[in-house]
Design an enzyme around this catalytic site. Structure first.
Site, PDB file in Angstrom:
ATOM      1  N   PRO A 263      -9.816 -12.389 -28.645  1.00  0.00           N
ATOM      2  CA  PRO A 263      -8.925 -12.562 -27.484  1.00  0.00           C
ATOM      3  C   PRO A 263      -9.527 -13.489 -26.432  1.00  0.00           C
ATOM      4  O   PRO A 263      -8.810 -14.001 -25.575  1.00  0.00           O
ATOM      5  CB  PRO A 263      -8.732 -11.135 -26.941  1.00  0.00           C
ATOM      6  CG  PRO A 263      -9.763 -10.293 -27.605  1.00  0.00           C
ATOM      7  CD  PRO A 263     -10.206 -10.990 -28.850  1.00  0.00           C
TER       8      PRO A 263
ATOM      9  N   GLU B 137     -14.107  -3.401 -30.588  1.00  0.00           N
ATOM     10  CA  GLU B 137     -14.102  -4.277 -29.406  1.00  0.00           C
ATOM     11  C   GLU B 137     -14.653  -5.659 -29.752  1.00  0.00           C
ATOM     12  O   GLU B 137     -14.958  -6.451 -28.851  1.00  0.00           O
ATOM     13  CB  GLU B 137     -14.917  -3.656 -28.274  1.00  0.00           C
ATOM     14  CG  GLU B 137     -14.473  -2.256 -27.868  1.00  0.00           C
ATOM     15  CD  GLU B 137     -13.168  -2.231 -27.074  1.00  0.00           C
ATOM     16  OE1 GLU B 137     -13.089  -2.922 -26.055  1.00  0.00           O
ATOM     17  OE2 GLU B 137     -12.245  -1.518 -27.493  1.00  0.00           O
TER      18      GLU B 137
ATOM     19  N   ARG C  42       0.650 -24.263 -44.490  1.00  0.00           N
ATOM     20  CA  ARG C  42       1.954 -24.893 -44.674  1.00  0.00           C
ATOM     21  C   ARG C  42       1.891 -26.403 -44.431  1.00  0.00           C
ATOM     22  O   ARG C  42       2.799 -27.130 -44.797  1.00  0.00           O
ATOM     23  CB  ARG C  42       3.031 -24.247 -43.794  1.00  0.00           C
ATOM     24  CG  ARG C  42       2.923 -24.554 -42.332  1.00  0.00           C
ATOM     25  CD  ARG C  42       4.026 -23.867 -41.528  1.00  0.00           C
ATOM     26  NE  ARG C  42       5.302 -24.576 -41.587  1.00  0.00           N
ATOM     27  CZ  ARG C  42       5.615 -25.629 -40.832  1.00  0.00           C
ATOM     28  NH1 ARG C  42       4.752 -26.107 -39.968  1.00  0.00           N
ATOM     29  NH2 ARG C  42       6.806 -26.209 -40.933  1.00  0.00           N
TER      30      ARG C  42
ATOM     31  N   ASP D  23       7.324 -31.832 -37.846  1.00  0.00           N
ATOM     32  CA  ASP D  23       6.826 -30.949 -36.788  1.00  0.00           C
ATOM     33  C   ASP D  23       5.721 -31.623 -36.004  1.00  0.00           C
ATOM     34  O   ASP D  23       5.738 -31.637 -34.777  1.00  0.00           O
ATOM     35  CB  ASP D  23       6.257 -29.642 -37.365  1.00  0.00           C
ATOM     36  CG  ASP D  23       7.324 -28.802 -38.029  1.00  0.00           C
ATOM     37  OD1 ASP D  23       8.512 -29.082 -37.825  1.00  0.00           O
ATOM     38  OD2 ASP D  23       6.955 -27.869 -38.760  1.00  0.00           O
TER      39      ASP D  23
HETATM   40  C1  JEE Z   1     -10.095 -10.210 -32.896  1.00  0.00           C
HETATM   41  C2  JEE Z   1     -11.231  -6.825 -32.300  1.00  0.00           C
HETATM   42  C3  JEE Z   1      -9.574  -5.919 -30.698  1.00  0.00           C
HETATM   43  C4  JEE Z   1      -9.587  -5.053 -28.375  1.00  0.00           C
HETATM   44  C5  JEE Z   1     -11.647  -5.883 -25.312  1.00  0.00           C
HETATM   45  C6  JEE Z   1     -11.281  -6.309 -22.999  1.00  0.00           C
HETATM   46  C7  JEE Z   1     -10.136  -7.656 -24.606  1.00  0.00           C
HETATM   47  C8  JEE Z   1     -11.119  -6.803 -28.918  1.00  0.00           C
HETATM   48  N1  JEE Z   1      -4.908 -13.259 -29.407  1.00  0.00           N
HETATM   49  C9  JEE Z   1      -5.649 -12.162 -29.753  1.00  0.00           C
HETATM   50  N2  JEE Z   1      -5.523 -10.968 -29.191  1.00  0.00           N
HETATM   51  N3  JEE Z   1      -6.394 -10.146 -29.726  1.00  0.00           N
HETATM   52  C10 JEE Z   1      -7.113 -10.767 -30.669  1.00  0.00           C
HETATM   53  C11 JEE Z   1      -8.209 -10.129 -31.399  1.00  0.00           C
HETATM   54  C12 JEE Z   1      -8.503  -8.784 -31.082  1.00  0.00           C
HETATM   55  C13 JEE Z   1      -9.604  -8.211 -31.684  1.00  0.00           C
HETATM   56  C14 JEE Z   1     -10.409  -8.887 -32.579  1.00  0.00           C
HETATM   57  C15 JEE Z   1      -8.998 -10.822 -32.310  1.00  0.00           C
HETATM   58  C16 JEE Z   1     -11.431  -8.002 -32.968  1.00  0.00           C
HETATM   59  N4  JEE Z   1     -10.121  -6.953 -31.532  1.00  0.00           N
HETATM   60  C17 JEE Z   1     -10.110  -5.941 -29.293  1.00  0.00           C
HETATM   61  C18 JEE Z   1     -10.076  -5.041 -27.076  1.00  0.00           C
HETATM   62  C19 JEE Z   1     -11.086  -5.910 -26.700  1.00  0.00           C
HETATM   63  N5  JEE Z   1     -10.672  -6.321 -24.312  1.00  0.00           N
HETATM   64  C20 JEE Z   1     -10.266  -6.764 -21.950  1.00  0.00           C
HETATM   65  O1  JEE Z   1      -9.777  -8.052 -22.282  1.00  0.00           O
HETATM   66  C21 JEE Z   1      -9.153  -8.078 -23.538  1.00  0.00           C
HETATM   67  C22 JEE Z   1     -11.588  -6.791 -27.617  1.00  0.00           C
HETATM   68  C23 JEE Z   1      -6.634 -12.098 -30.711  1.00  0.00           C
HETATM   69  C24 JEE Z   1      -6.987 -13.227 -31.513  1.00  0.00           C
HETATM   70  N6  JEE Z   1      -7.271 -14.124 -32.157  1.00  0.00           N
END
Ligand code: JEE
Length: 261
Positions: free
Chosen positions: A88, A115, A157, A172
């Site tokens: 994220p 996390e 794709r 595209d």
């Molecule tokens: C990879 C674990 C879950 C949940 C802490 C603290 C983060 C990670 N666009 C996108 N959204 N989410 C992902 C993604 C999520 C993931 C992993 C990708 C591995 N998780 C997770 C909570 C947290 N939080 C407050 O701020 C937000 C971290 C992703 C992509 N690509």
């Protein structure tokens, strides 16, 4: 293209056997290999997570299984892959980035859970291969698997021979170059009247100039309604007189299309 995916949920990727990607794999155009991270654990519970240093909620993925997994998956080849880490906190994954990644011969996706993954995994890998931390959007998923599916579908794709219709992907990316980027207007197919709803007559007129102008009007309207950010990023010189008429009109109206948030 070769794609390796490391995950604790290999079953999550069953959709990659279907449709365009499934056929590209069967034809040998795409070599997608799934790996279960837990096969690089050595304790009786196949532990992949631990508590975060510094405190805080949740668990963090341990570095050791990831180190062994990446060593094994990337070993025994002359080439060096590009490592993609969905997170994220990553750089936005865009069509432009997909276009560039589609030119790579070998990608490795590391799917985190909990996390996220101990930061030293990326730091260590970066000593041997290019690493990209990417995010598919501003929302929080439960892990990297669905983000990896999105990226793999977007990238593959674009590969020659993967899409049924070879023109579509080229169109595209052409449309997303430096020119005004608009979302598409509505599309229609047969029958010409369905449940009392008519296809706009201009599309049946055979007048290609009129069709093109109508489509642009519709694209402008929808972009103004759904994605005003795209219009603000477009230089004024990209709009002709008719464009400006349409935009003036739509900006004076209230929501006729569903709007999020
Ligand atoms: C990879 C674990 C879950 C949940 C802490 C603290 C983060 C990670 N666009 C996108 N959204 N989410 C992902 C993604 C999520 C993931 C992993 C990708 C591995 N998780 C997770 C909570 C947290 N939080 C407050 O701020 C937000 C971290 C992703 C992509 N690509």
């Amino acid at each position: 293209m070769r794609i390796d995916i490391i995950t604790i949920f290999p079953d999550y990727f069953a959709p990659l056997e279907l449709s365009l990607i499934g056929r590209a794999r069967a034809s040998g155009l795409l070599d997608i290999r799934l790996h279960d991270l837990r096969s690089w654990t050595h304790d009786r519970h196949n532990t992949v997570d631990d508590t975060p240093y510094g405190g805080g909620p949740g668990m963090v993925m341990k570095p050791e299984p990831w180190g062994e997994a990446l060593d094994t998956v990337t070993a025994g080849a002359d080439a060096v892959p590009r490592l993609v880490l969905p997170t994220p906190s990553g750089v936005p994954f865009t069509q432009q980035r997909a276009d560039r990644l589609a030119g790579e011969p070998w990608l490795v996706f590391a799917c985190g859970r909990y996390e996220g993954i101990d930061s030293r995994v990326a730091a260590d890998a970066a000593q041997r291969m290019p690493v990209e931390e990417l995010s598919i959007g501003d929302y929080v998923l439960a892990g990297g698997e669905s983000a990896t599916l999105v990226m793999v579908e977007t990238i593959t794709r674009l590969l020659p021979g993967v899409l049924g219709n070879a023109e579509s992907a080229v169109q595209d990316s052409f449309a997303s170059g430096s020119m005004a980027r608009l979302v598409e207007g509505p599309v229609y197919t047969k029958p010409p009247v369905w449940r009392g709803l008519e296809v706009p007559p201009v599309l049946l007129s055979g007048n290609h100039g009129a069709v093109d102008r109508w489509r642009r009007d519709q694209a402008l309207r929808r972009t103004a309604r759904n994605r005003p950010d795209l219009l603000r990023d477009t230089p004024d010189g990209e709009f002709d007189r008719r464009d400006r008429e349409v935009l003036t009109e739509v900006r004076g109206q209230s929501g006729t299309e569903p709007v999020a948030d």
